[in-house]
Enzyme design. Structure first.
Site, PDB file in Angstrom:
ATOM      1  N   SER A 116      -6.559  -3.885   2.758  1.00 28.45           N
ATOM      2  CA  SER A 116      -5.689  -3.568   1.630  1.00 28.45           C
ATOM      3  C   SER A 116      -5.646  -4.684   0.590  1.00 28.45           C
ATOM      4  CB  SER A 116      -4.295  -3.234   2.165  1.00 28.45           C
ATOM      5  OG  SER A 116      -3.483  -2.779   1.127  1.00 28.45           O
ATOM      6  N   HIS A 117      -4.462  -5.244   0.378  1.00 30.16           N
ATOM      7  CA  HIS A 117      -4.249  -6.230  -0.679  1.00 30.16           C
ATOM      8  C   HIS A 117      -4.493  -7.651  -0.203  1.00 30.16           C
ATOM      9  CE1 HIS A 117      -0.854  -5.316   1.786  1.00 30.16           C
ATOM     10  NE2 HIS A 117      -0.468  -6.565   1.641  1.00 30.16           N
ATOM     11  N   ASP A 281      -4.530  -2.148  -5.948  1.00 30.03           N
ATOM     12  CA  ASP A 281      -4.861  -3.212  -4.991  1.00 30.03           C
ATOM     13  C   ASP A 281      -6.269  -3.086  -4.402  1.00 30.03           C
ATOM     14  OD1 ASP A 281      -4.367  -1.008  -3.385  1.00 30.03           O
ATOM     15  OD2 ASP A 281      -3.738  -2.262  -1.702  1.00 30.03           O
ATOM     16  N   ASP A 283      -7.707  -1.730  -1.827  1.00 29.02           N
ATOM     17  CA  ASP A 283      -8.260  -0.440  -1.413  1.00 29.02           C
ATOM     18  C   ASP A 283      -7.729   0.717  -2.258  1.00 29.02           C
ATOM     19  OD1 ASP A 283      -5.722  -0.744  -0.338  1.00 29.02           O
ATOM     20  OD2 ASP A 283      -6.149   0.495   1.423  1.00 29.02           O
ATOM     21  N   ASP A 285      -4.776   1.931  -3.001  1.00 30.92           N
ATOM     22  CA  ASP A 285      -3.656   2.821  -2.677  1.00 30.92           C
ATOM     23  C   ASP A 285      -2.336   2.342  -3.273  1.00 30.92           C
ATOM     24  OD1 ASP A 285      -3.373   0.714  -0.937  1.00 30.92           O
ATOM     25  OD2 ASP A 285      -3.147   1.936   0.878  1.00 30.92           O
ATOM     26  N   ARG A 286      -2.287   1.110  -3.756  1.00 31.99           N
ATOM     27  CA  ARG A 286      -1.041   0.624  -4.374  1.00 31.99           C
ATOM     28  C   ARG A 286      -1.124   0.728  -5.894  1.00 31.99           C
ATOM     29  NH1 ARG A 286       1.296  -4.613  -1.172  1.00 31.99           N
ATOM     30  NH2 ARG A 286       1.461  -3.560   0.837  1.00 31.99           N
ATOM     31  N   LYS A 380      -0.850   6.705   0.380  1.00 29.71           N
ATOM     32  CA  LYS A 380      -0.358   6.435  -0.959  1.00 29.71           C
ATOM     33  C   LYS A 380      -1.565   6.332  -1.879  1.00 29.71           C
ATOM     34  CE  LYS A 380       0.422   1.552   0.187  1.00 29.71           C
ATOM     35  NZ  LYS A 380       0.280   1.577   1.650  1.00 29.71           N
TER      36      LYS A 380
HETATM   37  C1  G6P Z   1       0.975  -1.418   3.789  1.00 30.52           C
HETATM   38  C2  G6P Z   1       1.446  -0.109   4.324  1.00 30.52           C
HETATM   39  C3  G6P Z   1       2.761   0.258   3.692  1.00 30.52           C
HETATM   40  C4  G6P Z   1       3.762  -0.836   3.883  1.00 30.52           C
HETATM   41  C5  G6P Z   1       3.217  -2.144   3.402  1.00 30.52           C
HETATM   42  C6  G6P Z   1       4.106  -3.330   3.723  1.00 30.52           C
HETATM   43  O1  G6P Z   1       0.672  -1.307   2.445  1.00 30.52           O
HETATM   44  O2  G6P Z   1       0.510   0.899   4.060  1.00 30.52           O
HETATM   45  O3  G6P Z   1       3.213   1.457   4.220  1.00 30.52           O
HETATM   46  O4  G6P Z   1       4.921  -0.559   3.154  1.00 30.52           O
HETATM   47  O5  G6P Z   1       1.962  -2.401   3.974  1.00 30.52           O
HETATM   48  O6  G6P Z   1       4.215  -3.481   5.084  1.00 30.52           O
HETATM   49  P1  G6P Z   1       4.879  -4.775   5.685  1.00 30.52           P
HETATM   50  O7  G6P Z   1       5.032  -4.443   7.146  1.00 30.52           O
HETATM   51  O8  G6P Z   1       3.968  -5.939   5.415  1.00 30.52           O
HETATM   52  O9  G6P Z   1       6.192  -4.948   4.971  1.00 30.52           O
HETATM   53 ZN    ZN Z   2      -3.704  -1.056  -0.037  1.00 29.37          ZN
END
Ligand code: G6P
Ligand code: ZN
Length: 547
Positions: A116-117, A281, A283, A285-286, A380
């Site tokens: 992800s990020h 971000d 990938d 999704d954000r 997302k």
């Molecule tokens: C990812 C998940 C989200 C979640 C975020 C923060 O992006 O897909 O669903 O809200 O991480 O998660 P964390 O446990 O680090 O607060």
């Molecule tokens: Zn992501």
């Protein structure tokens, strides 16, 4: 050609909030990825159904190690009897696009490679997660079975001496009897967006001179944003910046928030700035949404999209319900109430929305962590949220700021901020949470200056569809007047522990909506530190990130 390789379990292969995330160097250890993938292939027939002849979708965000991992997975998939793999060209698929492809083609499931990020590159992070046939992240029942399997795995199956496949040319080949289809990673996704949004209105917005800056942060949203925004919507070339995905994201932290998207924030300030700014971000999704000199919080974004949903073709019939994660502000609940539809409160983690969406109980979902989405996929979706905003700008002729201010005037404003305390030694962070939990029985009724704690608990969620219970999801202090302070430990970090403190204060529709957020929350920030003794227990003097 099938080869069985003996192996021994690795510690710590339990998937977190969003799959297994570790340093690239951890994934580069011989057998590490293989063990995890074989454990998945071992438990799926038991948990879901036979693998033989099934279709799997595979792709990732293109970060360092993506290509190596895709080749490994393809060989293992063939050796485990999978019938067909659809893989994005170059091994690429954004997370929401993977979800869209799984759904459109009725696949058995998909493997998404992403952290992800989190930063990428040889010293950065890598990750892998499994999505089920509805296109969403595997539920805990599957991830726990997978983890259990990684504890006693003794061998994995792969192909002996098979050459790497060409992933850069579209088309179909076979690998030891398995069909491999290299697909355009953007096509199915772009087609879905065209069904949901009013592309004519958005084209007209650009034609009228509307200006946008889309920052893809050198990550995977680049090809999608270029194809849709500059291609289909006719925005001028250069509207998408940092649009070339790089294996190390150009050395940046591909996380669209005020702490990491500083270049975009700077570009969006001043009279000459574009009308609309957005970022996504690693990938894709954000999302982060900005107007000129104006930043929209993710919680407000969810509430506003819900309030205006019927202006957008895909949601013209109205919403079945709105879901948000517990730490996300209650702004969406106020809108749900006005619309007369249910508001759902789930634990952090997109997977908790899956059942609500599948059961038709919710249409829009959102999280404070810059995640927004709907029932169009089961992840997302960054670009979706950005196009939703663009559609609203085009449909209303308003600016980002005027839409948000009008929203506050109608529903009230939820001042909101998250303070992250990163890199706390795990034992210290655990001790802090334990001490907080120990205080729960005595906190209600306590006063801190003008604030009084009305309710204190540890959030527990019972899924209304399958009845599963997820407890210990975060400590909530609920104050008189709907203000809240929430504490939880991040489930996505890879180094030490991150304490997240979520702060929220409601200001009614006729109240003062112009205060700087941190000022408006100052008494709650002080209360959080007093109750949890954050400074003392973390050994740190200030949060490392404020969003
Ligand atoms: C990812 C998940 C989200 C979640 C975020 C923060 O992006 O897909 O669903 O809200 O991480 O998660 P964390 O446990 O680090 O607060
Ligand atoms: Zn992501």
């Amino acid at each position: 050609m099938i080869q069985t390789v003996s192996t021994r379990p690795f510690d710590g292969q339990r998937p977190g909030t969003s799959g297994l995330r570790k340093k690239v160097t951890v994934f580069q250890q011989p057998h590490y990825l293989e063990n995890f993938v074989q454990a998945l292939f071992d438990i799926l027939p038991v948990e879901v159904g036979p693998l033989a002849g099934q279709t799997l979708v595979v792709g990732g965000d293109g970060r360092f190690h993506n290509r190596v991992a895709v080749q490994t997975i393809l060989k293992m998939a063939a050796a485990n009897g999978i019938g067909r793999v659809m893989v994005g060209r170059g091994g690429l698929l954004s997370t929401p696009a993977a979800s869209a492809v799984i759904r459109k083609h009725g696949a058995y499931g998909g493997i998404i490679l992403s952290a992800s990020h989190n930063p990428g590159g040889p010293d950065g992070d890598f990750g892998i997660k499994y999505n089920i046939a509805n296109g969403g992240p595997a539920p805990e029942k599957i991830t726990e079975a997978l983890y259990a399997r990684t504890r006693d795995i003794t061998e994995y199956r792969t192909l002996d001496g098979a050459a790497d496949l060409d992933l850069d040319t579209l088309g179909t080949t076979t690998l030891a009897g398995m069909t491999v289809e290299v697909i355009d990673p953007v096509a199915d996704y772009a087609e879905l967006m065209e069904k949901l949004f009013d592309f004519d209105a958005m084209r007209a917005w650009f034609a009228r001179g509307g200006r946008m800056r889309m920052d893809s942060m050198c990550a995977i949203s680049g090809p999608y944003a270029r194809a849709v925004i500059e291609g289909l919507l006719g925005a001028p070339a250069g509207t998408v910046v940092n649009g070339e995905p790089l294996e190390d994201f150009g050395g940046h932290h591909p996380d669209p928030n005020p702490a990491h998207a500083t270049e975009l924030i700077a570009a969006m300030s001043g009279a000459g700035a574009p009308d609309f700014g957005a970022a996504s971000d690693g990938d894709a999704d954000r999302n982060m949404i900005l107007g000129r000199d104006f930043v929209v919080t993710p919680s407000d974004s969810l509430a506003l999209l819900a309030a205006h949903a019927t202006k957008v073709p895909g949601y013209r019939e109205g919403l079945a319900g709105i879901a948000r994660s517990m730490p996300t502000s209650q702004a969406a609940d106020v809108v749900a109430q006005a619309l007369g539809i249910p508001a759902w409160e789930t634990p952090t983690g997109w997977k908790f929305f899956g059942n609500l969406l599948d059961a038709g109980k919710a249409t829009l979902c959102g999280e404070e962590s810059y995640g927004t989405g709907s029932n169009h996929v089961r992840e997302k979706d960054g670009l979706w949220a950005i196009l939703f905003w663009l559609n609203l700008l085009a449909a209303t002729g308003e600016s980002v700021e005027s839409l948000v201010r009008a929203h506050w005037k109608r529903f009230g404003r939820h001042y909101y901020s998250r303070h992250d305390w990163e890199g706390i030694p795990t034992e210290r962070a655990d001790a802090l949470m334990a001490a907080l939990r120990a205080q729960l029985p005595t906190l209600a009724g306590q006063r801190f200056g003008a604030l009084e704690i009305a309710q204190a608990d540890d959030f527990s969620y019972t899924d209304p569809v399958d009845g599963s219970v997820s407890s210990r999801q975060g400590v909530r202090l609920i104050l008189a007047g709907c203000s809240r302070v929430v504490f939880r430990l991040s489930g996505t970090g890879t180094e030490g522990a991150t304490l997240r403190v979520y702060l929220e204060r409601f200001e009614p529709a006729d109240g003062d909506h112009d205060r700087p957020t941190q000022d408006a929350l100052a008494d709650l920030i002080a209360l959080a530190d007093t109750v949890a003794a954050i400074r003392e227990r973390s050994g740190q003097t200030a949060p490392t990130v404020i969003t």
